[in-house]
Scaffold this motif. Sequence first.
Motif, PDB file in Angstrom:
ATOM      1  N   LYS A  24      37.823  23.286 -15.063  1.00 29.65           N
ATOM      2  CA  LYS A  24      38.461  24.535 -14.637  1.00 29.65           C
ATOM      3  C   LYS A  24      37.705  25.051 -13.413  1.00 29.65           C
ATOM      4  CE  LYS A  24      39.597  27.590 -17.685  1.00 29.65           C
ATOM      5  NZ  LYS A  24      39.492  28.573 -18.804  1.00 29.65           N
ATOM      6  N   PRO A  25      37.876  24.370 -12.270  1.00 29.61           N
ATOM      7  CA  PRO A  25      37.078  24.704 -11.090  1.00 29.61           C
ATOM      8  C   PRO A  25      37.391  26.088 -10.531  1.00 29.61           C
ATOM      9  CG  PRO A  25      38.782  23.125 -10.520  1.00 29.61           C
ATOM     10  CD  PRO A  25      38.822  23.274 -12.010  1.00 29.61           C
ATOM     11  N   ALA A  26      36.401  26.656  -9.912  1.00 24.60           N
ATOM     12  CA  ALA A  26      36.560  27.972  -9.293  1.00 24.60           C
ATOM     13  C   ALA A  26      35.667  28.075  -8.070  1.00 24.60           C
ATOM     14  CB  ALA A  26      36.217  29.077 -10.290  1.00 24.60           C
ATOM     15  N   ILE A  27      36.080  28.908  -7.152  1.00 24.21           N
ATOM     16  CA  ILE A  27      35.276  29.178  -5.955  1.00 24.21           C
ATOM     17  C   ILE A  27      35.327  30.667  -5.653  1.00 24.21           C
ATOM     18  CG2 ILE A  27      37.251  28.597  -4.464  1.00 24.21           C
ATOM     19  CD1 ILE A  27      35.200  27.659  -2.367  1.00 24.21           C
ATOM     20  N   ILE A  28      34.176  31.211  -5.299  1.00 23.62           N
ATOM     21  CA  ILE A  28      34.097  32.624  -4.919  1.00 23.62           C
ATOM     22  C   ILE A  28      33.578  32.673  -3.483  1.00 23.62           C
ATOM     23  CG2 ILE A  28      33.409  34.928  -5.619  1.00 23.62           C
ATOM     24  CD1 ILE A  28      32.517  33.838  -8.275  1.00 23.62           C
ATOM     25  N   TYR A  29      34.342  33.312  -2.619  1.00 20.82           N
ATOM     26  CA  TYR A  29      34.003  33.360  -1.200  1.00 20.82           C
ATOM     27  C   TYR A  29      33.004  34.475  -0.905  1.00 20.82           C
ATOM     28  CZ  TYR A  29      38.307  30.668  -1.285  1.00 20.82           C
ATOM     29  OH  TYR A  29      39.263  29.743  -1.595  1.00 20.82           O
ATOM     30  N   ASP A  30      32.422  34.399   0.269  1.00 26.95           N
ATOM     31  CA  ASP A  30      31.515  35.456   0.704  1.00 26.95           C
ATOM     32  C   ASP A  30      32.296  36.501   1.498  1.00 26.95           C
ATOM     33  OD1 ASP A  30      29.118  36.789   0.949  1.00 26.95           O
ATOM     34  OD2 ASP A  30      28.018  35.061   1.700  1.00 26.95           O
ATOM     35  N   LEU A  31      31.597  37.546   1.896  1.00 30.43           N
ATOM     36  CA  LEU A  31      32.216  38.600   2.687  1.00 30.43           C
ATOM     37  C   LEU A  31      32.785  38.018   3.983  1.00 30.43           C
ATOM     38  CD1 LEU A  31      29.516  41.366   2.150  1.00 30.43           C
ATOM     39  CD2 LEU A  31      31.814  41.313   1.165  1.00 30.43           C
ATOM     40  N   GLY A  32      33.881  38.544   4.418  1.00 31.10           N
ATOM     41  CA  GLY A  32      34.563  38.023   5.603  1.00 31.10           C
ATOM     42  C   GLY A  32      35.930  37.479   5.249  1.00 31.10           C
ATOM     43  N   ASP A  79      34.936  33.186 -18.588  1.00 31.47           N
ATOM     44  CA  ASP A  79      36.286  32.662 -18.826  1.00 31.47           C
ATOM     45  C   ASP A  79      36.306  31.143 -18.971  1.00 31.47           C
ATOM     46  OD1 ASP A  79      37.292  35.203 -18.744  1.00 31.47           O
ATOM     47  OD2 ASP A  79      38.190  35.034 -16.744  1.00 31.47           O
ATOM     48  N   GLY A  80      35.143  30.526 -18.820  1.00 26.14           N
ATOM     49  CA  GLY A  80      35.072  29.084 -18.988  1.00 26.14           C
ATOM     50  C   GLY A  80      35.322  28.266 -17.748  1.00 26.14           C
ATOM     51  N   ASN A  81      35.337  28.901 -16.581  1.00 25.42           N
ATOM     52  CA  ASN A  81      35.484  28.128 -15.348  1.00 25.42           C
ATOM     53  C   ASN A  81      34.267  27.238 -15.151  1.00 25.42           C
ATOM     54  OD1 ASN A  81      37.199  30.858 -14.452  1.00 25.42           O
ATOM     55  ND2 ASN A  81      38.056  28.909 -13.795  1.00 25.42           N
ATOM     56  N   ASN A  82      34.530  25.987 -14.736  1.00 28.85           N
ATOM     57  CA  ASN A  82      33.448  25.021 -14.623  1.00 28.85           C
ATOM     58  C   ASN A  82      33.983  23.792 -13.877  1.00 28.85           C
ATOM     59  OD1 ASN A  82      31.070  23.626 -15.029  1.00 28.85           O
ATOM     60  ND2 ASN A  82      31.360  23.307 -17.216  1.00 28.85           N
ATOM     61  N   PRO A  83      33.424  23.477 -12.692  1.00 29.15           N
ATOM     62  CA  PRO A  83      32.287  24.097 -12.031  1.00 29.15           C
ATOM     63  C   PRO A  83      32.687  25.352 -11.244  1.00 29.15           C
ATOM     64  CG  PRO A  83      33.111  22.329 -10.677  1.00 29.15           C
ATOM     65  CD  PRO A  83      33.950  22.322 -11.930  1.00 29.15           C
ATOM     66  N   ILE A  84      31.681  26.131 -10.878  1.00 31.16           N
ATOM     67  CA  ILE A  84      31.908  27.320 -10.055  1.00 31.16           C
ATOM     68  C   ILE A  84      31.096  27.160  -8.770  1.00 31.16           C
ATOM     69  CG2 ILE A  84      31.759  29.823  -9.903  1.00 31.16           C
ATOM     70  CD1 ILE A  84      31.707  29.888 -12.999  1.00 31.16           C
ATOM     71  N   VAL A  85      31.779  27.258  -7.638  1.00 30.09           N
ATOM     72  CA  VAL A  85      31.122  27.149  -6.336  1.00 30.09           C
ATOM     73  C   VAL A  85      31.050  28.528  -5.702  1.00 30.09           C
ATOM     74  CG1 VAL A  85      31.204  26.148  -4.026  1.00 30.09           C
ATOM     75  CG2 VAL A  85      31.948  24.802  -5.999  1.00 30.09           C
ATOM     76  N   ASP A 104      25.465  25.630 -19.840  1.00 26.40           N
ATOM     77  CA  ASP A 104      26.418  24.526 -19.901  1.00 26.40           C
ATOM     78  C   ASP A 104      27.438  24.553 -18.766  1.00 26.40           C
ATOM     79  OD1 ASP A 104      25.242  23.554 -22.235  1.00 26.40           O
ATOM     80  OD2 ASP A 104      26.478  24.854 -23.506  1.00 26.40           O
ATOM     81  N   THR A 105      27.357  25.577 -17.932  1.00 29.42           N
ATOM     82  CA  THR A 105      28.258  25.684 -16.787  1.00 29.42           C
ATOM     83  C   THR A 105      27.601  25.085 -15.553  1.00 29.42           C
ATOM     84  OG1 THR A 105      29.255  27.704 -17.673  1.00 29.42           O
ATOM     85  CG2 THR A 105      29.569  27.279 -15.331  1.00 29.42           C
ATOM     86  N   LYS A 106      28.358  24.322 -14.787  1.00 27.11           N
ATOM     87  CA  LYS A 106      27.858  23.732 -13.548  1.00 27.11           C
ATOM     88  C   LYS A 106      28.160  24.672 -12.390  1.00 27.11           C
ATOM     89  CE  LYS A 106      28.843  19.071 -15.277  1.00 27.11           C
ATOM     90  NZ  LYS A 106      29.459  19.520 -16.562  1.00 27.11           N
ATOM     91  N   PHE A 107      27.135  24.983 -11.624  1.00 30.18           N
ATOM     92  CA  PHE A 107      27.276  25.867 -10.464  1.00 30.18           C
ATOM     93  C   PHE A 107      26.875  25.115  -9.201  1.00 30.18           C
ATOM     94  CE2 PHE A 107      26.269  28.637 -14.070  1.00 30.18           C
ATOM     95  CZ  PHE A 107      27.204  29.647 -13.965  1.00 30.18           C
ATOM     96  N   ALA A 108      27.475  25.498  -8.089  1.00 31.10           N
ATOM     97  CA  ALA A 108      27.048  24.991  -6.781  1.00 31.10           C
ATOM     98  C   ALA A 108      27.001  26.164  -5.822  1.00 31.10           C
ATOM     99  CB  ALA A 108      27.995  23.920  -6.262  1.00 31.10           C
ATOM    100  N   ILE A 109      25.944  26.242  -5.036  1.00 29.72           N
ATOM    101  CA  ILE A 109      25.802  27.300  -4.032  1.00 29.72           C
ATOM    102  C   ILE A 109      25.598  26.658  -2.672  1.00 29.72           C
ATOM    103  CG2 ILE A 109      23.307  27.543  -4.479  1.00 29.72           C
ATOM    104  CD1 ILE A 109      23.647  30.544  -3.747  1.00 29.72           C
ATOM    105  N   ILE A 110      26.248  27.215  -1.681  1.00 36.24           N
ATOM    106  CA  ILE A 110      26.169  26.688  -0.324  1.00 36.24           C
ATOM    107  C   ILE A 110      25.283  27.596   0.530  1.00 36.24           C
ATOM    108  CG2 ILE A 110      27.508  26.106   1.741  1.00 36.24           C
ATOM    109  CD1 ILE A 110      29.891  25.621  -0.188  1.00 36.24           C
TER     110      ILE A 110
END
Length: 330
Positions: A24-32, A79-85, A104-110
């Motif tokens: 259940k992939p998800a991505i959260i953007y930064d400001l802009g 909510d069980g999203n995985n991975p979250i970027v 147990d959740t996989k996260f990635a940060i850029i």
Amino acid sequence: MKKTLLTFLATAAMSATALAADIKPAIIYDLGGKFDKSFNEAAFNGAEKFKAETGIEYRDFEIANDAQREQALRRFAGDGNNPIVMAGFSWAATLEKVAAEYPDTKFAIIDMVVDKPNVRSVVFKEEEGSWLAGILAAMASKSKTVSFVGGMDIPLIHKFACGYIGGAKSTGSDVNVLEAYTGTTPDAWNDPVKGGEIAKSQFDQGSDVVYHAAGGTGVGVLQAAADAGKLGIGVDSNQNMLHPGKVLTSMLKRVDVAVYDAFKSANEDKFTPGINVLGLKEDGVGVAMDDNNAPLITPEMKAAVDKAKADIIAGTVTVHDYMSDETCPY
């Protein structure tokens, strides 16, 4: 036999559904914002590529202010999203806290390193791609004065500036590089009017090529360059098409690849935490060449960029990383 086959097919279909449901992939953007034509939009494009290839939907969210960071990340994890970027270094403090609570959740940060066993940290050698942009700027400049407009005045953006300065000056000691930033708060990423004003000020000081690393603010920088008959250089995404013939090149930062790889590896159960560093060697940065800027790039400019790229990959040219000591020796 027929009943057994139908049972097998039904079981296989259920297994495939269950496998897809695990992702259940998800991505959260930064400001802009998602459609900033730059950093966030590159992240969005990576998520879209994954969806197009797999048919797996993803969830995304655009924060409006810093106060929403923790609430948004907790909501997605809960909510069980995985991975979250998370796109952007400003997520680091929130991720430090939340990642520990959802092991147990996989996260990635850029653009930042978060040392947690369930976090992938993706960072780039922006200085290497900016070096190539600097070479092109200096070779295209008639006045031998070029400039840089950064967004938020932080070490990460100085990495872009320092690489650009080094690349420009590698073409000759007579090259002058002007440098300015749009602010010290996150608002600096989304102020195209101010970006345009700074660029105009640099043109008044003799600059005829301007490179921006300013997110949505950079749209104003490129517009000002086009209006003034100067050349702009885009960043992160390929921005050559925003003003064809007026954008010399764009320093590509493959945020799209980072997002795509995070989703894809999780989907294939191959997600690994730790630090991923992407430079010229890994095709994580570079400069955009396409039909929109082809008339601006001479064979000599192309040859100079190709040589510099090869030398950097081979290690015969080392580009200084501003963040290693917060100095720029060029």
